[in-house]
Design an enzyme around this catalytic site. Sequence first.
Site, mmCIF file in Angstrom:
data_model
loop_
_atom_site.group_PDB
_atom_site.id
_atom_site.type_symbol
_atom_site.label_atom_id
_atom_site.label_comp_id
_atom_site.label_asym_id
_atom_site.label_seq_id
_atom_site.Cartn_x
_atom_site.Cartn_y
_atom_site.Cartn_z
ATOM 1 N N ASP A 44 -37.878 -37.684 -3.248
ATOM 2 C CA ASP A 44 -38.524 -37.005 -4.382
ATOM 3 C C ASP A 44 -37.485 -36.218 -5.162
ATOM 4 O OD1 ASP A 44 -38.191 -34.768 -2.751
ATOM 5 O OD2 ASP A 44 -40.119 -35.163 -1.796
ATOM 6 N N LYS A 66 -41.378 -39.130 -9.226
ATOM 7 C CA LYS A 66 -40.794 -39.327 -10.540
ATOM 8 C C LYS A 66 -41.493 -38.505 -11.613
ATOM 9 C CE LYS A 66 -38.313 -43.184 -12.123
ATOM 10 N NZ LYS A 66 -38.072 -44.573 -11.893
ATOM 11 N N MET A 180 -43.108 -21.973 -3.495
ATOM 12 C CA MET A 180 -44.075 -22.441 -4.499
ATOM 13 C C MET A 180 -44.882 -21.274 -5.064
ATOM 14 S SD MET A 180 -45.302 -25.935 -2.579
ATOM 15 C CE MET A 180 -45.274 -25.373 -0.876
HETATM 16 N N1 SAH Z 1 -39.459 -28.597 2.873
HETATM 17 C C1 SAH Z 1 -38.860 -27.744 1.895
HETATM 18 C C2 SAH Z 1 -39.882 -26.943 1.125
HETATM 19 C C3 SAH Z 1 -40.824 -27.838 0.371
HETATM 20 S S1 SAH Z 1 -41.992 -26.957 -0.579
HETATM 21 C C4 SAH Z 1 -37.831 -26.861 2.565
HETATM 22 O O1 SAH Z 1 -37.739 -26.806 3.783
HETATM 23 O O2 SAH Z 1 -37.051 -26.238 1.847
HETATM 24 C C5 SAH Z 1 -41.172 -26.908 -2.138
HETATM 25 C C6 SAH Z 1 -40.790 -25.498 -2.472
HETATM 26 O O3 SAH Z 1 -39.680 -25.110 -1.701
HETATM 27 C C7 SAH Z 1 -40.370 -25.272 -3.886
HETATM 28 O O4 SAH Z 1 -41.452 -25.113 -4.751
HETATM 29 C C8 SAH Z 1 -39.591 -23.982 -3.755
HETATM 30 O O5 SAH Z 1 -40.440 -22.883 -3.596
HETATM 31 C C9 SAH Z 1 -38.898 -24.207 -2.440
HETATM 32 N N2 SAH Z 1 -37.581 -24.810 -2.604
HETATM 33 C C10 SAH Z 1 -37.161 -26.001 -2.181
HETATM 34 N N3 SAH Z 1 -35.867 -26.199 -2.483
HETATM 35 C C11 SAH Z 1 -35.468 -25.078 -3.120
HETATM 36 C C12 SAH Z 1 -34.241 -24.642 -3.676
HETATM 37 N N4 SAH Z 1 -33.157 -25.413 -3.648
HETATM 38 N N5 SAH Z 1 -34.181 -23.408 -4.218
HETATM 39 C C13 SAH Z 1 -35.257 -22.615 -4.267
HETATM 40 N N6 SAH Z 1 -36.443 -22.963 -3.762
HETATM 41 C C14 SAH Z 1 -36.549 -24.186 -3.190
#
Ligand code: SAH
Length: 513
Positions: A44, A66, A180
């Site tokens: 994704d 996408k 989120m």
């Molecule tokens: N599985 C992921 C989280 C998925 S939920 C993990 O472990 O990081 C998706 C949310 O994660 C986004 O909306 C944001 O709040 C956060 N997130 C993921 N990557 C991020 C990043 N590089 N910087 C800031 N927030 C991030």
Amino acid sequence: MSQNKPCPGGPGHVYLVGAGPGDPGLITVRGKQALQKSDVVLYDHLANPELLALAPDRAERIDVGKERGHPKLSQSEIENILIERASRGLTVVRLKGGDPFVFGRGGEEGLTLQKAGIPFTVIPGVTSVTAAPAYAGIPVSHRDTNSRIVIMTGHDDPESLDPATLDALTLGNQTLVILMGVEYFRKLSRKLLSHKMPPDTPVMMVRWGTTASQDTREGTLGTMEEILSSHPIRPPSLIVVGKVAGNQYRLNWQNNRPLFRKRILLTRETGTQDGLSEALTSAGAEVIHCPTIEILPPDNLSEVDKALESLHEYGWIVFLSPNGVRHFMRRLRDAGRDIRALASNRIFVMGPATHKAMSEFGVIPDGQPLESHGNGVLEFFHSQSVQNRKILLIRGDRGDGLIPDGLLSLGARVTTVRCYSNRIPCLPEYLRDRIAMHLEERSLDLLVFYSPSSYENLLSLFPEQADDIRHIPSLAIGPTTQAALLKDGATTVIVPGEPTESAVEETILNHFS
Ligand code: SAH
């Protein structure tokens, strides 16, 4: 979508892989190994394209999130693809941002696979929960401040939080990490404040943490609403609430990485820029590889074969590029001969990289120009007596007439041999999309070109973004490339003092300092 190899019998395997938070260097060793042997990758928008490049060229890459032009796939569509591909005996990687089980729906996918009898392996990842704050200088726990870390999503409407939950969230000695939560933060912060959380509680928001796009907003529970209304921030962002987000705990380690938050596009052909790429990455840059030149053997080998048969006739053999050296020497070897065939020739090489390529075959060149450009070559031969001498010029199929014409005017008899051809490669869709987006957003800080054709080819690959390409600062390897860029209208072009990897690195560091 391409069709992969058919099922050799028995189900394949699914790997639920954590891609890490964005910096491609933060994937795990196992995650990388799974990608390297995959037939299919489902990813994704949080997955960095440099990770997708780890999968074999033939692998099918499916963008399930996408946004540009295509709809997102639903969760059940994703699960169906996992089952369908694995049932065909394929090795499938489900690449998920951060860790697959931290609000990533990895649990649902695992259960579905389990029910369908598909074997799967979980490869945890570095989660953004800790990594994004860390890259922003925040340790999510510190002995002095918190004994708990609460990870929550902001998806639940703050209005629906019951008093017991609010009591728990507003306890003193903890760090809240909210994923989120951008949309709901205003409501949530009001709720927390009205539940007696001190307004001076430090808050930090981190967007696209660990990547070159990392952006932050810093304040307190009491001030953040105002800060966000004048400087809004979009997803993907996470929010850290707690004393660890305060200035006194800040770790300024990014100061040691002068290229952090810089995104640099390297255009050289695959496999030839590893040293530079590594140096830039360790200085903190995010490097995107976009090969704009593919080097292939020439369409017609008879020119080079003819020259190989009459090598003894030539006083000098002039090599203008490392590719010329490699393709010429390969053809010599294919003819069953080795460097002894060059015993009677004097060898000239243009530029340090060509010198290095020749040395790797055990040949120490007899001449090189003071300056690595066409006129430098002619100046060198001006000081030699080449009147009536035969010179063999080894090059690709792109060069202009400057050097052969110049040598002719010195009285030499020149035979030009095109030993390889330059093509514009066909970029995979995932890479093309990502680079087009960065060009349009001008979220690339530097484009690096090694030849006029590497620049011209980038323009041909991205005609709609030609104007963006001209406006993003560029580095040209030498004066010839610089002249080509300026002639086309490139606005900012920097040039290293000499065309070596270390000089390029130094020039880039100076440019951003
Ligand atoms: N599985 C992921 C989280 C998925 S939920 C993990 O472990 O990081 C998706 C949310 O994660 C986004 O909306 C944001 O709040 C956060 N997130 C993921 N990557 C991020 C990043 N590089 N910087 C800031 N927030 C991030």
